[in-house]
Design a protein around this motif. Sequence first.
Motif, PDB file in Angstrom:
ATOM      1  N   MET A   1      -0.895  -2.407  -9.901  1.00  0.00           N
ATOM      2  CA  MET A   1      -1.262  -2.996  -8.608  1.00  0.00           C
ATOM      3  C   MET A   1      -0.638  -2.216  -7.448  1.00  0.00           C
ATOM      4  N   ILE A   2       0.583  -1.737  -7.649  1.00  0.00           N
ATOM      5  CA  ILE A   2       1.247  -0.955  -6.612  1.00  0.00           C
ATOM      6  C   ILE A   2       0.543   0.381  -6.412  1.00  0.00           C
ATOM      7  N   VAL A   3       0.091   1.011  -7.489  1.00  0.00           N
ATOM      8  CA  VAL A   3      -0.652   2.275  -7.358  1.00  0.00           C
ATOM      9  C   VAL A   3      -1.938   2.055  -6.573  1.00  0.00           C
ATOM     10  N   ILE A   4      -2.625   0.950  -6.842  1.00  0.00           N
ATOM     11  CA  ILE A   4      -3.847   0.643  -6.098  1.00  0.00           C
ATOM     12  C   ILE A   4      -3.534   0.430  -4.618  1.00  0.00           C
ATOM     13  N   ALA A   5      -2.445  -0.284  -4.335  1.00  0.00           N
ATOM     14  CA  ALA A   5      -2.054  -0.501  -2.934  1.00  0.00           C
ATOM     15  C   ALA A   5      -1.665   0.813  -2.258  1.00  0.00           C
ATOM     16  N   GLN A   6      -0.978   1.690  -2.981  1.00  0.00           N
ATOM     17  CA  GLN A   6      -0.609   2.986  -2.413  1.00  0.00           C
ATOM     18  C   GLN A   6      -1.854   3.824  -2.117  1.00  0.00           C
ATOM     19  N   LEU A   7      -2.828   3.794  -3.007  1.00  0.00           N
ATOM     20  CA  LEU A   7      -4.069   4.532  -2.756  1.00  0.00           C
ATOM     21  C   LEU A   7      -4.793   3.980  -1.535  1.00  0.00           C
TER      22      LEU A   7
ATOM     23  N   LEU B   1       0.141   4.942  12.146  1.00  0.00           N
ATOM     24  CA  LEU B   1       0.612   5.797  11.052  1.00  0.00           C
ATOM     25  C   LEU B   1       2.069   5.513  10.680  1.00  0.00           C
ATOM     26  N   GLY B   2       2.895   5.208  11.650  1.00  0.00           N
ATOM     27  CA  GLY B   2       4.297   4.894  11.351  1.00  0.00           C
ATOM     28  C   GLY B   2       4.435   3.640  10.512  1.00  0.00           C
ATOM     29  N   TRP B   3       3.653   2.610  10.852  1.00  0.00           N
ATOM     30  CA  TRP B   3       3.699   1.368  10.074  1.00  0.00           C
ATOM     31  C   TRP B   3       3.155   1.571   8.662  1.00  0.00           C
ATOM     32  N   LEU B   4       2.121   2.391   8.548  1.00  0.00           N
ATOM     33  CA  LEU B   4       1.564   2.665   7.216  1.00  0.00           C
ATOM     34  C   LEU B   4       2.567   3.442   6.363  1.00  0.00           C
ATOM     35  N   ALA B   5       3.257   4.403   6.970  1.00  0.00           N
ATOM     36  CA  ALA B   5       4.280   5.149   6.233  1.00  0.00           C
ATOM     37  C   ALA B   5       5.440   4.244   5.838  1.00  0.00           C
ATOM     38  N   LEU B   6       5.840   3.341   6.733  1.00  0.00           N
ATOM     39  CA  LEU B   6       6.911   2.396   6.418  1.00  0.00           C
ATOM     40  C   LEU B   6       6.509   1.465   5.272  1.00  0.00           C
ATOM     41  N   ALA B   7       5.278   0.966   5.305  1.00  0.00           N
ATOM     42  CA  ALA B   7       4.787   0.093   4.227  1.00  0.00           C
ATOM     43  C   ALA B   7       4.721   0.866   2.915  1.00  0.00           C
ATOM     44  N   SER B   8       4.284   2.122   2.963  1.00  0.00           N
ATOM     45  CA  SER B   8       4.211   2.929   1.750  1.00  0.00           C
ATOM     46  C   SER B   8       5.605   3.164   1.169  1.00  0.00           C
ATOM     47  N   GLY B   9       6.582   3.430   2.035  1.00  0.00           N
ATOM     48  CA  GLY B   9       7.957   3.610   1.559  1.00  0.00           C
ATOM     49  C   GLY B   9       8.535   2.342   0.953  1.00  0.00           C
ATOM     50  N   ALA B  10       8.236   1.191   1.569  1.00  0.00           N
ATOM     51  CA  ALA B  10       8.721  -0.080   1.027  1.00  0.00           C
ATOM     52  C   ALA B  10       8.088  -0.365  -0.334  1.00  0.00           C
ATOM     53  N   ILE B  11       6.815  -0.077  -0.460  1.00  0.00           N
ATOM     54  CA  ILE B  11       6.138  -0.297  -1.742  1.00  0.00           C
ATOM     55  C   ILE B  11       6.675   0.663  -2.802  1.00  0.00           C
ATOM     56  N   PHE B  12       7.000   1.897  -2.399  1.00  0.00           N
ATOM     57  CA  PHE B  12       7.591   2.850  -3.346  1.00  0.00           C
ATOM     58  C   PHE B  12       8.951   2.344  -3.831  1.00  0.00           C
ATOM     59  N   ALA B  13       9.767   1.807  -2.910  1.00  0.00           N
ATOM     60  CA  ALA B  13      11.060   1.241  -3.303  1.00  0.00           C
ATOM     61  C   ALA B  13      10.876   0.057  -4.255  1.00  0.00           C
ATOM     62  N   LEU B  14       9.862  -0.763  -3.990  1.00  0.00           N
ATOM     63  CA  LEU B  14       9.561  -1.881  -4.891  1.00  0.00           C
ATOM     64  C   LEU B  14       9.157  -1.382  -6.275  1.00  0.00           C
ATOM     65  N   ALA B  15       8.381  -0.295  -6.321  1.00  0.00           N
ATOM     66  CA  ALA B  15       7.983   0.276  -7.615  1.00  0.00           C
ATOM     67  C   ALA B  15       9.199   0.780  -8.384  1.00  0.00           C
ATOM     68  N   LEU B  16      10.138   1.416  -7.696  1.00  0.00           N
ATOM     69  CA  LEU B  16      11.362   1.861  -8.372  1.00  0.00           C
ATOM     70  C   LEU B  16      12.171   0.670  -8.884  1.00  0.00           C
ATOM     71  N   LEU B  17      12.240  -0.390  -8.099  1.00  0.00           N
ATOM     72  CA  LEU B  17      12.957  -1.595  -8.521  1.00  0.00           C
ATOM     73  C   LEU B  17      12.315  -2.206  -9.764  1.00  0.00           C
TER      74      LEU B  17
ATOM     75  N   LEU C   1      -3.353   2.481   1.030  1.00  0.00           N
ATOM     76  CA  LEU C   1      -2.580   2.883   2.204  1.00  0.00           C
ATOM     77  C   LEU C   1      -2.822   4.350   2.569  1.00  0.00           C
ATOM     78  N   VAL C   2      -2.883   5.217   1.578  1.00  0.00           N
ATOM     79  CA  VAL C   2      -3.142   6.634   1.852  1.00  0.00           C
ATOM     80  C   VAL C   2      -4.534   6.813   2.434  1.00  0.00           C
ATOM     81  N   THR C   3      -5.512   6.107   1.889  1.00  0.00           N
ATOM     82  CA  THR C   3      -6.876   6.196   2.410  1.00  0.00           C
ATOM     83  C   THR C   3      -6.936   5.713   3.852  1.00  0.00           C
ATOM     84  N   ASP C   4      -6.291   4.599   4.131  1.00  0.00           N
ATOM     85  CA  ASP C   4      -6.285   4.067   5.494  1.00  0.00           C
ATOM     86  C   ASP C   4      -5.556   5.008   6.447  1.00  0.00           C
ATOM     87  N   ALA C   5      -4.425   5.586   6.001  1.00  0.00           N
ATOM     88  CA  ALA C   5      -3.679   6.508   6.854  1.00  0.00           C
ATOM     89  C   ALA C   5      -4.492   7.762   7.156  1.00  0.00           C
TER      90      ALA C   5
END
Length: 107
Positions: free
Chosen positions: A55-61, A79-95, A63-67
């Motif tokens: 689900m996170i990979v789908i959300a990242q895709l 773009l700043g908010w999209l990058a921030l959301a992408s970074g937060a989702i990446f941190a969630l994926a690592l967690l 976000l990248v498409t929207d950006a």
Amino acid sequence: MSTRHSGPRPRKANPDDPPVQRPPVGPRGPIPGPNFLGLEGRIAIVQAQVFLLAMIVIAQLWLVTDALYELLSGRTADLGWLALASGAIFALALLITFWPRRRIEGS
């Protein structure tokens, strides 16, 4: 030239492999070691991790498409908010990937 090794140690396919020891033997034969990979609930944890990461990979895709759409259309305010959301989702994926590891007592 002989291909057999006449020394005291048998040849190994990978010389860096650690030495293999026989399992301890009890009165009824070899004593099996603990099966940590088959602990109760481990399969459910791994399946939940895979589902959430998919689900996170789908959300990242998304976000990248929207950006890219925002960037190519000239609207760079979001773009700043999209990058921030992408970074937060990446941190969630690592967690999700590294947190629910079961600790083995005594090690």
